[in-house]
Design an enzyme around this catalytic site. Structure first.
Site, PDB file in Angstrom:
ATOM      1  N   SER A 169       0.812  -1.220   0.000  1.00 44.16           N
ATOM      2  CA  SER A 169       0.000   0.000   0.000  1.00 44.16           C
ATOM      3  C   SER A 169       0.844   1.267   0.000  1.00 44.16           C
ATOM      4  CB  SER A 169      -0.917   0.011   1.229  1.00 44.16           C
ATOM      5  OG  SER A 169      -1.767  -1.116   1.214  1.00 44.16           O
ATOM      6  N   GLU A 195       3.953  -1.333  14.744  1.00 39.62           N
ATOM      7  CA  GLU A 195       4.493  -0.015  14.401  1.00 39.62           C
ATOM      8  C   GLU A 195       5.411   0.537  15.477  1.00 39.62           C
ATOM      9  OE1 GLU A 195       1.236  -0.793  14.531  1.00 39.62           O
ATOM     10  OE2 GLU A 195       0.836  -1.108  12.405  1.00 39.62           O
ATOM     11  N   PHE A 254      -1.675   4.632  11.433  1.00 30.89           N
ATOM     12  CA  PHE A 254      -0.966   3.661  12.284  1.00 30.89           C
ATOM     13  C   PHE A 254       0.376   4.200  12.786  1.00 30.89           C
ATOM     14  CE2 PHE A 254      -3.383   0.567   9.411  1.00 30.89           C
ATOM     15  CZ  PHE A 254      -4.506   0.623  10.222  1.00 30.89           C
ATOM     16  N   ASP A 303     -12.563   3.460   3.065  1.00 32.28           N
ATOM     17  CA  ASP A 303     -12.125   2.709   4.250  1.00 32.28           C
ATOM     18  C   ASP A 303     -12.797   3.234   5.522  1.00 32.28           C
ATOM     19  OD1 ASP A 303     -10.531   0.780   3.143  1.00 32.28           O
ATOM     20  OD2 ASP A 303      -8.691   1.970   3.255  1.00 32.28           O
TER      21      ASP A 303
END
Lengths: 275, 312
Positions: B34, B55, B80, B113
């Site tokens: 992505s 992360e 994130f 999303d």
């Protein structure tokens, strides 16, 4: 420097304990308990294993030591002074404006410090980054990390634990200073962690459990770590918070409290300093 | 019809172009497909570190690599990266370690999303961190140009890229892109529209509409929010006497906040801020989101007229 004997390491640790008490007393702040629990391991690592150069603290191919439990900085500063990275006079700058001995160990302030700590759960990931760097560089240098047992309550520790095994980082070596006490109370009260060695084993680490105040066992554990090259290794060191000062031992009050004038006299007496 | 591209593709292209530097390493958190770091991963797996869906660990692995002389590029969705904010603060920014974080899929333009994925606060929070350079480019060419400059930066950075395609502005104009320098895309004298990211294109459309109404608007691509090009902002405030900011981000703390903070201490002029009005988004198409959030060119036109009307 030649290899230090067990008795020399023990004497180094005794001197460091004295400095830990003096530093926290002078500052009337800081964390003596966790400094006293970690100090035997730090002395063994610096005195016996770490490839570092006091004249060139930023030597690129040095072994790294990452004190993730950065509040236990008096212990590290005492060792750095013993090793010659800083002077004993520098220890008086602990928590003092402009001093190299910041409240939590800081790579931007203090020679010989490889990581700016202060927030729990961060050092293992940083140490992993150093280990990955060594691998890409084709260097044999190692990345040693120390965390506390309470610190394992941070979720990010387990991100790092899983990740380091996935990457088969045989050059990453971890000590867990299991002194059983965290800020507010005993770990058993705050957050039980049950079978700590089993947790690390289940993540795929090579695991060894030792008495973290027995210098022979500590040195043996460091040598055992040298033999592990296909995955990260962890030494679970059972320790006593406040070790060496009777009224601090296993006492949650001395996680983050300084000794009073009277208490300092008693502590130094117990550590073999005549009044 | 201009070429269409997503800024995240510019990031991916830049990493690949930077690969000749053996110190460049790439960190992923399971979103390389992505964020487009996968181009680098396919070519240089030995210098790509998968951190799984973790992360917090990723940013500090980056810090460790940076402290050992490497130049790590870590990417995931903008939202994130925020999970690792304290790692960014204490482990990266504080020791000034040159970890370059790219948050893709930023803003409500991310679309269907839904609100959980639409970071509208990333620019604000990273802008508060000392040492961190904050960027939000508007096309793939400028994204690539900015990313290519990062190895020379010597400190950490955060760059937001977007998921969806937008018109390309800078084909053949790469040399105009410099970290910390806004680009004056249209020159006008009545109002200065300062935009970043996706809304640069809306700002250009707004300027055209304003021109038809006899209003002459300047349009600036302020791709770097920090360090802010204060000199350019002051000169535009001086020349135009009214300012409008436009961003696909909360009106709190982003580009509008940065420009307002700067002007209030230098040359205060009537100012309007186009941005997300302190609310969360929802699932909708990218263009539908811009309309719903009040971020379209006609919103900018209205804001420009309000700002001009407030001139003394």
């Amino acid at each position: 420097m030649g290899e230090m004997s067990i008795s020399e390491l023990e004497e180094m640790a005794r001197k460091c304990r004295i400095e830990i008490c003096k530093m926290t007393h002078r500052a009337q702040a800081g964390h003596p308990g966790g400094s006293l629990s970690e100090i035997d391991i730090l002395c063994a690592l610096y005195g016996r294993r770490l490839r570092v150069q006091t004249s060139n603290p930023k030597w690129e191919d040095r072994d790294r030591f990452i004190l993730s439990k950065g509040h236990a900085s008096p212990g590290m500063y005492a060792v750095l002074a013993e090793m010659g990275f800083i002077s004993h006079a520098d220890l008086e700058s602990y928590r003092v404006k402009g001093g190299v001995c910041q409240g939590h160990v800081d790579m931007k302030w203090c020679p010989g410090v490889d990581f700016s700590a202060g927030s729990l759960g961060m050092g293992l990931s940083f140490g992993m980054g150093c280990a990955v760097a060594a691998r890409i560089d084709g260097s044999s240098r190692n990345s040693y990390v120390m965390i506390g047992d309470g610190e394992m309550q941070e979720g990010s520790i387990w991100e790092a634990a899983m990740s380091a095994v996935h990457h088969e980082l045989g050059n990453l070596k971890l000590f867990v200073d299991c002194n059983g006490i965290q800020n507010d109370d005993f770990c058993e009260v705050q957050m039980r962690m049950f079978d700590i060695p089993a947790k690390w084993s289940s993540f795929g680490w090579a695991v060894k459990v030792i008495d973290g105040h027995n210098m022979n066992e500590i040195v043996g554990a460091i040598e055992w770590m040298d033999t592990i090259s296909d995955r990260p290794a962890v030494v679970i060191a059972n320790t006593v918070k406040g070790k060496g000062v009777s009224f601090m031992e296993n006492n949650p009050a001395f996680h983050g409290a300084a000794p009073s004038d009277e208490q300092l006299v008693q502590a130094l007496s117990e550590l073999g300093v005549s009044a | 019809m201009s070429r269409m591209a997503a800024t995240r593709d510019g990031y991916g292209d830049a990493l690949l172009a930077l690969a000749d530097n053996p110190k460049v390493v790439v960190l992923e958190a399971d979103l390389g497909k992505s964020t487009k770091s996968l181009y680098f991963r396919k070519a240089h797996p030995e210098r790509t570190i998968s951190c799984g869906i973790g992360e917090q660990n990723m940013l500090l692995v980056g810090a460790g690599l940076a402290s050992s002389g490497f130049i790590p590029f870590a990417s995931t969705f903008a939202i994130f990266t925020e999970r690792a904010f304290e790692q960014m603060r204490n482990g990266v920014a504080r020791p000034n370690l040159a970890v370059h974080v790219c948050g893709s899929h930023g803003g409500t333009h991310t679309g269907t999303d839904g609100s959980s994925a639409q970071s509208i606060e990333d620019l604000a929070i990273y802008r508060t961190l000392p040492n961190v350079v904050v960027m939000h480019p508007c096309d793939d060419v400028s994204t690539k140009a900015l990313t290519m400059q990062l190895p020379e930066l010597g400190g950490p950075s955060y760059m937001r890229t977007a998921r969806n395609k937008t018109p390309v502005l800078y084909d053949g104009r790469e040399n105009e892109i410099k970290i910390g320098k806004g680009v004056e895309l249209i020159e006008g004298k009545d109002v200065a529209i300062i935009a970043c990211g996706v809304l640069v294109h809306e700002a250009i459309a707004a300027a055209k509409t304003l021109e038809e109404a006899g209003v002459s608007a300047t349009v600036v691509d302020m791709h770097t929010l920090k360090p802010l090009d204060g000199e350019l902002i002051e000169s535009l405030a001086e020349k135009c006497g009214a300012v409008v900011t436009a961003e696909d981000h909360s009106i709190i703390g982003g580009l509008g906040g940065a420009v307002a903070e700067h002007l209030i201490s230098t040359r205060p002029v009537p100012m309007e801020r186009i941005g997300v009005q302190d609310r969360f988004g929802e699932s909708a198409g990218a263009e539908e989101m811009l309309e719903m959030m009040g971020l379209k060119s006609h919103h900018i036109v209205d804001a420009a007229k309000r700002a001009i009307a407030r001139k003394a």
